[in-house]
Design a protein around this motif. Sequence first.
Motif, PDB file in Angstrom:
ATOM      1  N   LEU B 109      29.470  40.459  24.312  1.00 45.40           N
ATOM      2  CA  LEU B 109      30.567  40.607  25.268  1.00 45.40           C
ATOM      3  C   LEU B 109      30.414  39.644  26.434  1.00 45.40           C
ATOM      4  O   LEU B 109      29.350  39.560  27.037  1.00 45.40           O
ATOM      5  CB  LEU B 109      30.570  42.045  25.809  1.00 45.40           C
ATOM      6  N   ASP B 110      31.486  38.956  26.755  1.00 50.41           N
ATOM      7  CA  ASP B 110      31.498  38.217  28.013  1.00 50.41           C
ATOM      8  C   ASP B 110      31.989  39.205  29.071  1.00 50.41           C
ATOM      9  O   ASP B 110      33.147  39.609  29.076  1.00 50.41           O
ATOM     10  CB  ASP B 110      32.437  37.012  27.935  1.00 50.41           C
ATOM     11  N   ARG B 111      31.079  39.590  29.959  1.00 48.88           N
ATOM     12  CA  ARG B 111      31.375  40.728  30.843  1.00 48.88           C
ATOM     13  C   ARG B 111      32.497  40.438  31.833  1.00 48.88           C
ATOM     14  O   ARG B 111      33.293  41.336  32.150  1.00 48.88           O
ATOM     15  CB  ARG B 111      30.108  41.161  31.560  1.00 48.88           C
ATOM     16  N   GLY B 112      32.577  39.208  32.336  1.00 48.22           N
ATOM     17  CA  GLY B 112      33.651  38.895  33.277  1.00 48.22           C
ATOM     18  C   GLY B 112      35.005  38.998  32.581  1.00 48.22           C
ATOM     19  O   GLY B 112      35.932  39.659  33.048  1.00 48.22           O
ATOM     20  N   ARG B 113      35.105  38.362  31.428  1.00 46.97           N
ATOM     21  CA  ARG B 113      36.346  38.410  30.645  1.00 46.97           C
ATOM     22  C   ARG B 113      36.701  39.852  30.277  1.00 46.97           C
ATOM     23  O   ARG B 113      37.841  40.293  30.434  1.00 46.97           O
ATOM     24  CB  ARG B 113      36.175  37.568  29.378  1.00 46.97           C
ATOM     25  N   LEU B 114      35.708  40.604  29.819  1.00 44.30           N
ATOM     26  CA  LEU B 114      35.954  41.978  29.384  1.00 44.30           C
ATOM     27  C   LEU B 114      36.470  42.841  30.545  1.00 44.30           C
ATOM     28  O   LEU B 114      37.439  43.584  30.399  1.00 44.30           O
ATOM     29  CB  LEU B 114      34.656  42.573  28.816  1.00 44.30           C
ATOM     30  N   GLU B 115      35.813  42.733  31.692  1.00 43.30           N
ATOM     31  CA  GLU B 115      36.217  43.614  32.795  1.00 43.30           C
ATOM     32  C   GLU B 115      37.580  43.219  33.380  1.00 43.30           C
ATOM     33  O   GLU B 115      38.343  44.090  33.807  1.00 43.30           O
ATOM     34  CB  GLU B 115      35.108  43.670  33.854  1.00 43.30           C
TER      35      GLU B 115
END
Lengths: 95, 602
Positions: B109-115
């Motif tokens: 998961l790319d956390r910035g993109r996901l959030e």
Amino acid sequence: MTREEIYQSIVEILSDSFELDPDSIKPESTLYEELDLDSIDAVDIFVQLRDLTGRRPDPERAKEVRTVDELVTFVEEELAAAERGDPEPDVQMPT
Amino acid sequence: MEWDVVVCGGGLAGLTFALEVLRSAPEARVAVVERTRRPLPEACHKVGESSVELASHFFGERLGLTDYLSESHLHKNGLRFFSGDSRGPLHERPEIGPPEFPLVPSYQLDRGRLENDLRARVEQAGATLVEGHAVTSIALGDRGGHQVSVDDGRTLVGRWVVDASGRKRILSKQLDLRLPSPARSSAAWFRIAGRVRPRDLVPDDERAWHQRDIADDRWLSTNHLMGRGYWVWLIPLSTGFTSVGIVADQTHHAIADFNKPERARAWLAAHEPELAAHLEDLSFEDFRTMPDYSYLTRQALSPDRWACIGEAASFIDPLYSLGGDFLSLSCCYTARCIADDLRGELDPEVVRELDAIYLLLLQDSSRTLSRNGAIFPHAQVLGAKLWWDFFNYWSFMCAHFFQEVWLQDAATLKRFRELGQRYYDLNTTAQRLLEAWAELEDEPFTNGHKKMVGLPLPRTVLSEAHQALGERLDLDATYAKMEADLEVGRELVGELLAHALRDLGEAKAAELGRRLGAAIGGREPEERQAGMPLVLGERFTRVDPLPRRERLEAYSRIARDLERALGRAEGDRPLGELLDRARVGAGVRISSPAPSESRVGA
């Protein structure tokens, strides 16, 4: 890879994996009778052959292999198929 | 009351929790207070990119994000480990990982993109996002509701308050819920623009190593470079970056040695020279550290209508990527209680049971993830550990979640929790065995017997345990399967003892026995509670010395699977004798015939 090199690699796989004396392995040795392997061993052999061929083997063709010599031929054919860029069989291995 | 739920924090826990609440109670009035505003930066937002089966099931199946995750993030090729000599060439290090892409999905998961994307989804689902504002305090009330104060002077009153504040741990600090963790490790991590793939570290002419990876998708695994007391992760992100992290046990490595970019480079050059050389000309896009990151909790969920979710409750260790799993468990358990409550059906006993199973699983995983630094460079022991740890994880923790046991009534929850306690007891024995085995190795690292240990190897008990996650079972079948798997697990750990004894040999068998104590029928080991005793059947005496074919026919399925996966050490004495020595070491009086050659092959 020459036929002899393939043969040596196969002897190494068989002796390392199945507690076989390398001297007891001959080209004409039958895998399931003389070398006393079973179908689970066969799965493990064909998984290890990927290091040589870089391909998933066709399970139908793999089933026809009976002797060490036929296994060498099988690997030769897989290598040739890899060279030609033949598509791999569409088989999903169980994980 | 203004809100049914006030969520303090809108990171991954707060956002997925809000979605889960609104899935099970679509009319719920949900407010999420979050300090940061969109857009969040991609790639370098937060650590915690690798998800495993349980969290992937929550995000994908329950929250309906499967298509989104497949399109915007990366499908993960399981967990892959390189053990052995960390200073040697990568292609000579034993590899442990999936030989084929796993059928049960997980994601990088790319956390910035996901959030960013989850915030939009949470709003669409009907929650109110209060962005750009921090929670300043929480006042727990009784029937009048809980009061959450926000930095703009507002107070939100909620029937439930859910702390999703991450490591700020607002409620945990207020209620003094923190429990120290047995894991004492620190981490540093950074991102690199572009891919850093294991294959980049291996010369092209190492054909066998490259060809083993038929589909060229090793890089989609979470790759772990394992050394004594540490490991390094390589995680690819969908945005094209690679996340790299160093995790080290404080008893082996001081964080001061790798807590600055230059120090981390020097530390890598000393311990993982091939990776260090590859990274030499690449710049670190960010660099963060987290000293002594691990903590547990006394409680996560209360009948008084508060809960702590995600890292506001606990964080054990990044190994095995279980952070997302405990986040998922706390989100789902809490959301279930809230949905029950809004229907007027809240059973305080259900709340207590869900809290208890969460704490049990936490304790179990923290046992698995602590004190294990000696194991990492010993491929034989690490392979054994991974086989057991994955079996344990898939058979109980995952099955409990996937089969929705946690949606059942209090009595059912209790029944399953008691079974879970037995898994924990067995895990205690298993971990003690694995630690002792590694600590008794003489060499700084060992390569084991296999260049590649399949994790899971196809057509084994382990691969079946994994596939079973995709099959829906009813409650009775789930319980029966878990019980049967526990017995298989007990055999599995018994087999690992056989592997350890043959590997360590005569000189170390008594000491291994002393450390295992009651687990093999002797005195309690010197430290703490008993685990579950192992079943040591006739395979230890009669079967082991037989020629291969006869041995295989007499073996249990798991015995054969382990031998296929890990290979087999030739013990310097027959296994029965090694076991006798171990039992004498454990304080067992061996009465009937003294170990002798005459028993071999009998």
